[in-house]
Each structure stands twice: as structure tokens, then as C-alpha cells.
Design a protein around this motif. Structure first.
Motif, PDB file in Angstrom:
ATOM      1  N   MET A  97       0.866  -0.963  -0.103  1.00  0.00           N
ATOM      2  CA  MET A  97       0.123   0.056  -0.250  1.00  0.00           C
ATOM      3  C   MET A  97       0.907   1.539   0.193  1.00  0.00           C
ATOM      4  O   MET A  97       1.609   1.915   1.225  1.00  0.00           O
ATOM      5  CB  MET A  97      -1.166   0.116   1.014  1.00  0.00           C
ATOM      6  N   SER A  98       0.146   1.705  -1.219  1.00  0.00           N
ATOM      7  CA  SER A  98       0.922   2.951  -0.953  1.00  0.00           C
ATOM      8  C   SER A  98       1.020   4.087  -0.420  1.00  0.00           C
ATOM      9  O   SER A  98       0.215   4.609  -0.007  1.00  0.00           O
ATOM     10  CB  SER A  98       1.122   3.818  -2.248  1.00  0.00           C
ATOM     11  N   ILE A  99       2.069   5.195   0.804  1.00  0.00           N
ATOM     12  CA  ILE A  99       1.571   6.577   1.761  1.00  0.00           C
ATOM     13  C   ILE A  99       0.646   7.261   0.824  1.00  0.00           C
ATOM     14  O   ILE A  99       2.056   8.357  -0.061  1.00  0.00           O
ATOM     15  CB  ILE A  99       3.092   7.267   2.763  1.00  0.00           C
ATOM     16  N   GLU A 140      10.512   1.070  -1.787  1.00  0.00           N
ATOM     17  CA  GLU A 140      10.619   1.758  -2.895  1.00  0.00           C
ATOM     18  C   GLU A 140       9.947   1.812  -4.314  1.00  0.00           C
ATOM     19  O   GLU A 140      10.149   0.353  -4.421  1.00  0.00           O
ATOM     20  CB  GLU A 140      11.663   2.605  -3.435  1.00  0.00           C
ATOM     21  N   ALA A 141       8.448   2.649  -5.199  1.00  0.00           N
ATOM     22  CA  ALA A 141       7.571   1.264  -5.812  1.00  0.00           C
ATOM     23  C   ALA A 141       7.852   2.436  -7.035  1.00  0.00           C
ATOM     24  O   ALA A 141       7.874   3.850  -6.848  1.00  0.00           O
ATOM     25  CB  ALA A 141       6.680   0.748  -5.558  1.00  0.00           C
ATOM     26  N   THR A 142       7.760   1.764  -8.549  1.00  0.00           N
ATOM     27  CA  THR A 142       7.767   2.522  -9.920  1.00  0.00           C
ATOM     28  C   THR A 142       6.536   1.934 -10.152  1.00  0.00           C
ATOM     29  O   THR A 142       5.753   1.189  -9.361  1.00  0.00           O
ATOM     30  CB  THR A 142       8.511   2.722 -10.261  1.00  0.00           C
ATOM     31  N   TYR A 175      -2.314   6.287 -12.498  1.00  0.00           N
ATOM     32  CA  TYR A 175      -1.631   6.779 -13.821  1.00  0.00           C
ATOM     33  C   TYR A 175      -1.842   6.807 -15.169  1.00  0.00           C
ATOM     34  O   TYR A 175      -1.331   7.629 -15.622  1.00  0.00           O
ATOM     35  CB  TYR A 175       0.031   6.236 -13.673  1.00  0.00           C
ATOM     36  N   VAL A 176      -2.419   5.797 -15.559  1.00  0.00           N
ATOM     37  CA  VAL A 176      -2.585   5.520 -16.940  1.00  0.00           C
ATOM     38  C   VAL A 176      -3.876   6.184 -17.097  1.00  0.00           C
ATOM     39  O   VAL A 176      -4.008   6.954 -17.918  1.00  0.00           O
ATOM     40  CB  VAL A 176      -3.452   3.944 -16.493  1.00  0.00           C
ATOM     41  N   GLN A 177      -4.739   6.740 -16.395  1.00  0.00           N
ATOM     42  CA  GLN A 177      -6.189   7.926 -16.697  1.00  0.00           C
ATOM     43  C   GLN A 177      -5.873   8.819 -16.517  1.00  0.00           C
ATOM     44  O   GLN A 177      -5.998   9.729 -17.812  1.00  0.00           O
ATOM     45  CB  GLN A 177      -7.016   7.365 -15.456  1.00  0.00           C
ATOM     46  N   GLN A 219       8.730   6.797 -13.108  1.00  0.00           N
ATOM     47  CA  GLN A 219       8.816   7.001 -11.617  1.00  0.00           C
ATOM     48  C   GLN A 219       7.874   7.858 -10.749  1.00  0.00           C
ATOM     49  O   GLN A 219       7.803   8.740 -11.941  1.00  0.00           O
ATOM     50  CB  GLN A 219      10.486   7.221 -11.792  1.00  0.00           C
ATOM     51  N   THR A 220       7.479   7.220 -10.396  1.00  0.00           N
ATOM     52  CA  THR A 220       6.044   7.407  -9.304  1.00  0.00           C
ATOM     53  C   THR A 220       6.144   8.024  -7.930  1.00  0.00           C
ATOM     54  O   THR A 220       5.323   9.202  -7.213  1.00  0.00           O
ATOM     55  CB  THR A 220       4.821   6.821  -9.497  1.00  0.00           C
TER      56      THR A 220
END
Length: 261
Positions: A109-111, A127-129, A162-164, A218-219
């Protein structure tokens, strides 16, 4: 490290939270170190399955990177673990925690600010992208190459957002309930590509040789575990202690991703 197996796996229907007279007892017990848990002797974990390699079912047991980190916390506190599979929306809304279904929530789950308003997060642990999953030889090296195509996403995720926000001309974002359905759609050609977190997608590629990751976006995302808002600083501290233990985290990262963090 001697990690205990999950003792119980249950499925929780979100609608049960709204049934009159069926509200869960939200009283807690406390460990010697002050960590509060809803069931004596047990760390109860809410997650949403499957999301390999972070949490998924194997041989009837919930396993994965996230689960192993929380088992390390449970071991340190002298607790068993109980993993509950619950709808994703009840996790990101804080409903599972507020309703007393679990002590801690996870799910790669992203913070995010809107999530921090309804629950308390640990320190970041991953760390996620966002990664673009395509069939090998497709020639799709970026989202811009997918004009007019169908792009798979998972409902309620940062990949979907991100896609939207970056949808190519004429392209269609196709939402799937879980990550496996989305990635299988890419593998079978039902969609031209899919976007989801890199840890998840890269693991899928190791198991499926006909697909590949053509690029990553990179998000600036970081994963965290969450507890009830203002309700369990002691548990946050216990989880953060494990996250800060480089030896433990490197061992688990190598186990699930093939390399140390």
C-alpha cells in the motif's frame, strides 16, 4: 529467523460491517511491551489477495514479503498471526482498522495524503515505481506507443490513476478487480499492456516467460503498513523497529526478490 506460519485465513465481507447488531467487539489486549491487539496473543493482519510476491496464497497458507515482515514483528512481540483477506476498499479507507477487524493493514500500500488522513502509517519499507507489462516482441516501449489500444489496470490502485492521467489518444483503460486478472489479460492478449507496481510485475515476469517489462515510470511511491488512526503508536513503533533492522529486511528482500534491498 524462525517465522511462525499464519494460523487462520478468513474472508471478510465488507457488507457485514454495516449489519445492525453484528458490530465487532473493538476492545483490545496489550502485550508486555504495550502493543495493543484485538485478539489476545495474536497479531491480526488485514490484506487483499493476491498480490505476489507481497501477499498471496500458497498451499493453503498466506505467504509473501509483507506477511514475513509482519511475522517478524509478531515474533518480536511473542504473538501468533492471523491473516484476513478483505476487500481493498476497506483497507485503503481505514474501515477494516476502524471496525476492529485487524490490528494492522497491508497490501503493498502506497503512503498517500488521503490515506494518512484516515490511518497511521509506519515508516516506508519499499520503494515502488509503475511498470509497463507487455508481451515479448510487442514493440510497446512506452505508454505513447499504445494509442488506440486497451491498457489493463487494477481497480483502486496508483497504477490505474497513472494510466488515467496519461492515457494515450484513443486508448482505453480496462479495469480488473485484482492484479492477477490484469496481468493474465496481458499474457493472453486480451489487452495490449498493463500497468502496476514494479515489484509485483517484475515477479510475474519471472514466472511467465512470454511477457516482459518494457519500461518503468518513476512515481515516487513508498509502501507502508497502517494501523488505526491515533490508536496504536506502540504497534507502529514495533513495526518500525523491524523495518529499521537492515539484516532482517535484507534477508526477506533476498528471499522474495532475489537480491538484498
Amino acid at each position: 529467523m524462525n517465522l511462525r506460519p499464519a494460523r487462520v485465513i478468513m474472508t471478510v465481507a465488507a457488507v457485514a460491517l454495516a449489519v445492525t447488531g453484528c458490530a465487532k467487539d473493538t476492545s483490545t489486549t496489550t502485550t508486555e511491551s504495550g502493543v495493543k491487539v484485538i485478539d489476545e496473543g495474536t497479531l491480526t493482519i488485514c490484506t487483499h489477495l493476491p498480490y505476489e510476491p507481497f501477499e498471496f496464497t500458497k498451499d493453503g497458507e498466506v505467504v509473501g514479503f509483507d506477511i514475513d515482515v509482519l511475522k517478524a514483528v509478531a515474533d518480536a512481540e511473542g504473538l501468533d498471526t492471523n491473516v484476513i483477506d478483505t476487500p481493498w476498499e476497506t483497507i485503503v479507507s481505514g474501515q477494516s482498522l476502524d471496525g476492529g477487524d485487524c490490528d494492522v493493514a497491508t497490501g503493498a500500500m502506497s503512503i498517500r495524503p488521503e490515506r494518512e488522513e484516515v490511518m497511521d502509517f509506519t515508516d516506508p519499507y519499499f520503494e515502488a515505481t509503475q511498470a509497463l507489462l507487455v508481451q515479448k516482441g510487442s514493440g510497446y516501449s512506452d505508454l505513447d506507443d499504445l494509442a488506440g489500444e486497451r491498457i489493463g489496470v487494477q481497480e483502486g490502485t496508483t497504477g490505474e490513476e497513472y494510466v488515467q492521467e496519461n492515457l494515450p489518444d484513443g486508448a482505453e483503460a480496462v479495469s480488473y478487480e485484482d492484479s492477477v486478472l490484469m496481468m493474465e489479460a496481458v499474457n493472453s492478449g486480451k489487452v495490449a499492456a498493463g500497468v502496476n507496481d514494479n515489484g509485483l510485475v517484475n515477479y510475474y515476469v519471472t514466472q511467465n516467460p512470454d511477457v516482459e517489462v518494457s519500461t518503468e515510470f518513476q512515481t515516487g511511491e513508498q509502501y507502508g503498513f497502517s494501523v488505526k488512526k491515533g490508536g496504536n503508536d506502540e504497534l507502529l513503533d514495533a513495526i518500525n523497529k523491524v523495518i529499521a533492522d537492515d539484516a532482517t529486511m535484507d534477508e526477506l528482500h533476498k528471499k522474495w526478490f532475489g537480491e538484498e534491498s
